[in-house]
Structures are given as structure tokens and as C-alpha cells.
Design a protein around this motif. Structure first.
Motif, PDB file in Angstrom:
ATOM      1  N   SER A 132      54.379  -3.283  25.963  1.00 53.01           N
ATOM      2  CA  SER A 132      55.193  -3.748  24.843  1.00 53.01           C
ATOM      3  C   SER A 132      55.622  -2.472  24.121  1.00 53.01           C
ATOM      4  O   SER A 132      54.892  -1.553  23.825  1.00 53.01           O
ATOM      5  CB  SER A 132      54.526  -4.691  23.914  1.00 53.01           C
ATOM      6  N   TYR A 184      47.340  -5.535  18.187  1.00 49.35           N
ATOM      7  CA  TYR A 184      48.069  -5.731  19.416  1.00 49.35           C
ATOM      8  C   TYR A 184      48.687  -4.535  20.148  1.00 49.35           C
ATOM      9  O   TYR A 184      48.418  -4.270  21.444  1.00 49.35           O
ATOM     10  CB  TYR A 184      49.321  -6.539  19.139  1.00 49.35           C
ATOM     11  N   PHE A 223      57.776  -4.257  27.379  1.00 47.49           N
ATOM     12  CA  PHE A 223      58.838  -5.095  26.856  1.00 47.49           C
ATOM     13  C   PHE A 223      59.291  -4.961  25.558  1.00 47.49           C
ATOM     14  O   PHE A 223      58.312  -5.014  24.703  1.00 47.49           O
ATOM     15  CB  PHE A 223      58.372  -6.606  27.178  1.00 47.49           C
ATOM     16  N   GLY A 268      61.302  -7.123  22.386  1.00 43.03           N
ATOM     17  CA  GLY A 268      61.307  -8.741  22.232  1.00 43.03           C
ATOM     18  C   GLY A 268      62.066  -9.648  23.112  1.00 43.03           C
ATOM     19  O   GLY A 268      63.170  -9.013  23.405  1.00 43.03           O
ATOM     20  N   THR A 270      56.151 -11.257  16.680  1.00 49.57           N
ATOM     21  CA  THR A 270      56.954 -10.740  15.426  1.00 49.57           C
ATOM     22  C   THR A 270      58.288 -10.833  16.016  1.00 49.57           C
ATOM     23  O   THR A 270      59.184 -11.016  14.857  1.00 49.57           O
ATOM     24  CB  THR A 270      56.563  -9.208  15.253  1.00 49.57           C
ATOM     25  N   THR A 271      58.692 -10.776  17.234  1.00 55.67           N
ATOM     26  CA  THR A 271      60.220 -11.002  17.489  1.00 55.67           C
ATOM     27  C   THR A 271      60.557 -12.310  17.551  1.00 55.67           C
ATOM     28  O   THR A 271      61.814 -12.522  17.985  1.00 55.67           O
ATOM     29  CB  THR A 271      60.356 -10.187  18.828  1.00 55.67           C
ATOM     30  N   ASP A 272      59.785 -13.204  17.476  1.00 56.32           N
ATOM     31  CA  ASP A 272      59.981 -14.769  17.682  1.00 56.32           C
ATOM     32  C   ASP A 272      61.162 -15.133  16.780  1.00 56.32           C
ATOM     33  O   ASP A 272      62.002 -16.240  17.181  1.00 56.32           O
ATOM     34  CB  ASP A 272      58.855 -15.534  17.355  1.00 56.32           C
TER      35      ASP A 272
HETATM   36  C1  VAH Z   1      55.586  -9.829  19.874  1.00 50.78           C
HETATM   37  N1  VAH Z   1      57.153 -10.852  21.392  1.00 50.78           N
HETATM   38  O1  VAH Z   1      56.494  -9.982  19.048  1.00 50.78           O
HETATM   39  C2  VAH Z   1      55.954  -9.946  21.433  1.00 50.78           C
HETATM   40  C3  VAH Z   1      56.448  -8.362  21.842  1.00 50.78           C
HETATM   41  C4  VAH Z   1      57.748  -6.583  21.351  1.00 50.78           C
HETATM   42  C5  VAH Z   1      57.399  -7.810  20.861  1.00 50.78           C
HETATM   43  O2  VAH Z   1      55.326  -7.812  22.217  1.00 50.78           O
HETATM   44  O3  VAH Z   1      54.406  -9.713  19.554  1.00 50.78           O
END
Ligand code: VAH
Length: 314
Positions: free
Chosen positions: A114, A139, A166, A168, A180-182
Motif C-alpha cells: 500500500s 499498518y 495500492f 486508496g 483512511t481512504t474510505d
Molecule cells: C487504507 N484503503 O485506507 C487502505 C489503503 C492506501 C490506503 O491501504 O488503509
């Protein structure tokens, strides 16, 4: 023909990855697993699996005759910050089990990293493929350790490990949980359901993003890539766009002119977002295995609103 076992098959990526893999390789060649049963179970082979249970993971992979392991089960950034010890045990314990079983059964191996694998001391704009990685979240620590473990298993045991970092991910099928990107997913639901959205990420906070169809194609393209052309393995920077909350709001307003955006910043998730890059450089993925994306912000907004109007029946 590939025989693939997937962990975390009911997650935001997993739930759509299963459908993509089954269309690419055949329904019965993809064994979906997750810690609880879900509606994916009705569409093809499914088993309940807690990834911290190595014996069961080994039995399922061996009995299925798997030749590929896609380890998707993990706790995301905000949840991991809330429960760091649980996150370490699940994210690292699950990954070690998956890598050991892939080594024993000689499976091709994929797991996602990520942009969370970068930290505040990483160059924030056009972040290079190879650069400083000092994340300040549990994370991120999990993701950097995971990248290093996957490279170790490649160099030490010759395991065919591959991964992507990846950004978001935005999708309409399964809502993400604990990331966090939700916000970039929630905003579309709230725009249709309430005509307004209160962002927990501050205006002006840039993060890399990608629409799920591009993410799924990237996984399959990397899985199928000629190993002789891979200079890197774990894990490739991939991204489709970088935006901040007011820009996704403006994109939605092109279709819902009355949409209203407000801000109520969550200090925990804001701090996580600020520790990540504003934009990353995907050139290694482009050069080594032909990574490409086809959705920009406006094209994603059109598709998200269209699909969610049907899903929400609004
Ligand atoms: C998160 N959606 O927000 C994941 C991702 C880059 C963000 O790893 O934790």
C-alpha cells in the motif's frame, strides 16, 4: 490453468477479485476463503478460514490443488492504529502462514502492499519506486515488513512472490472498513442518499486513488507478467490519480449540482493521510509489466454514481 486460493475473499478487494479471477480462470479454479461465510460462497468454491490457522490454510490449499495463493486478508490502516497488537498478529501472522504454505506447496504468491508503506520522510510528490520507507503507522510497518518478507522468500527460496502498492481504492460492490481512504467511497453513497457529505479528511489533503476495475486488472496483469522482465517484485507503485476531498466533491457536483460538502476532520485518520505521499510514480510497473489505468476522477464518478443509483435504488 491456474488453481487459485484467495484469503480475505469478502473484503473490499477480495469480493471483486474473486469475480474477476473466476471470469479469467473459471469458477471452479478459484477457492474463496474468509473468516466468515458470505454471499460469495454461493457463486463458487468457498471455505471459512482464519489466516492465523496455518494447519487449516495448508489443508485447504493442498486439498484444492492450488498453484497460486492470493493473500488479501489484512486489517486496514485506521483499524490497525486502533488495535496495533491485533493488527500485527493478524497482518504478520497471516502473511507468514501464507508465505510458508506457498513455499511448501510451491505456489505463485501475490499479496498487496500500500502507499501506507511510505512515511512522512518519504518524498511526497511523484514518490519513487525505490525510496525511503519509514512509515509511522502500524499498518505501514506491517506493509514494509510484508514487502521485505515477500522479497526474502523470493531471493532465499525462489518463491514467485509479486505485489503492488495500492493507493486508496474506490468501489461500489463491498464497502471498505477501517481504512483512511474510505472517505472517497463513502462520499458517493452519501451524495446519493443525503445530498451532502462531511469529510473526516481535511480539504487539500492529497492521496493517490484508483478505481477498482483498474486495480483488479493490475493484479491479473502482474500475475501473468513475464518473470524475466521483473526487476522489482514487492511491491510495485501503482496509481491512477491523486486528488483531495474538494476535488472529488467538485466532480460529484457536476452531476448533483446541489451536493454539499462539509469537513469534520478526524485527527487520527488525518495524521495517517498526512504521513502518506501526495502522489506516487508508477513508472516501474509501466516499464516492467505494462501497468495502465483507464479511469480518471470524472470517469470514475460517472460510473460510481450510475452503479450506486441501481444498488441503492435511488
Ligand atoms: C487504507 N484503503 O485506507 C487502505 C489503503 C492506501 C490506503 O491501504 O488503509
Amino acid at each position: 490453468m491456474k488453481k487459485i486460493i484467495v484469503t480475505g475473499a469478502l473484503g473490499q478487494i477480495g469480493s471483486e477479485l474473486i469475480t474477476k479471477l473466476r471470469s479469467e480462470y473459471g469458477v471452479n479454479n478459484v477457492l474463496a476463503t474468509d473468516i466468515r461465510a458470505g454471499d460469495t460462497a454461493s457463486e463458487g468454491p468457498f471455505e471459512v478460514l482464519d489466516v492465523t490457522d496455518a494447519n487449516r490454510m495448508h489443508k485447504l490449499a493442498k486439498d484444492f490443488g492450488a498453484d497460486t495463493m492470493m493473500h488479501m486478508a489484512a486489517l486496514l490502516s485506521a483499524k490497525a492504529e486502533d488495535e496495533p497488537l491485533f493488527a500485527w498478529n493478524l497482518n504478520m501472522g497471516g502473511l507468514m502462514n501464507a508465505l510458508e504454505i506457498a513455499r511448501e506447496l510451491k505456489l505463485q504468491f501475490f499479496t498487496p502492499s500500500s502507499i501506507g508503506a511510505f512515511g512522512p520522510s518519504t518524498p511526497k510528490k511523484n514518490t519513487p519506486q525505490d525510496t525511503l520507507q519509514r512509515p509511522t503507522t502500524m499498518y505501514g510497518v506491517n506493509k514494509v515488513a510484508g514487502e521485505l518478507l515477500c522479497d526474502y522468500y523470493y531471493h532465499k527460496f525462489g518463491l514467485d512472490t509479486r505485489g503492488v502498492r495500492f493507493p486508496g481504492l474506490v468501489s461500489y460492490v463491498s464497502k471498505p472498513g477501517g481504512g483512511t481512504t474510505d472517505y472517497a467511497v463513502d462520499i458517493y453513497y452519501k451524495a446519493l442518499e443525503e445530498g451532502k457529505y462531511t469529510s473526516y479528511i481535511a480539504e487539500g489533503t492529497y492521496m493517490d486513488m484508483m478505481y477498482m476495475p483498474d486495480a483488479l486488472q493490475a493484479i491479473v496483469d502482474l500475475l501473468e507478467a513475464d518473470p524475466a522482465k521483473l526487476v522489482h517484485r514487492n511491491a510495485f507503485n501503482v496509481t491512477a490519480m491523486s486528488f483531495e476531498p474538494s476535488e472529488i466533491a467538485a466532480s460529484i457536483k457536476k452531476h448533483i449540482p446541489t451536493f454539499e460538502m462539509a469537513y469534520d476532520v478526524d485527527p487520527v485518520r488525518q495524521a495517517i493521510a498526512e504521513s502518506w505521499p501526495d502522489s506516487i510514480d508508477p513508472s516501474a510497473a509501466i516499464n516492467e509489466w505494462g501497468f495502465k489505468s483507464s479511469y480518471d476522477l470524472d470517469k470514475m464518478t460517472i460510473d460510481m454514481l450510475e452503479k450506486l443509483k441501481t444498488k441503492l435504488n435511488v
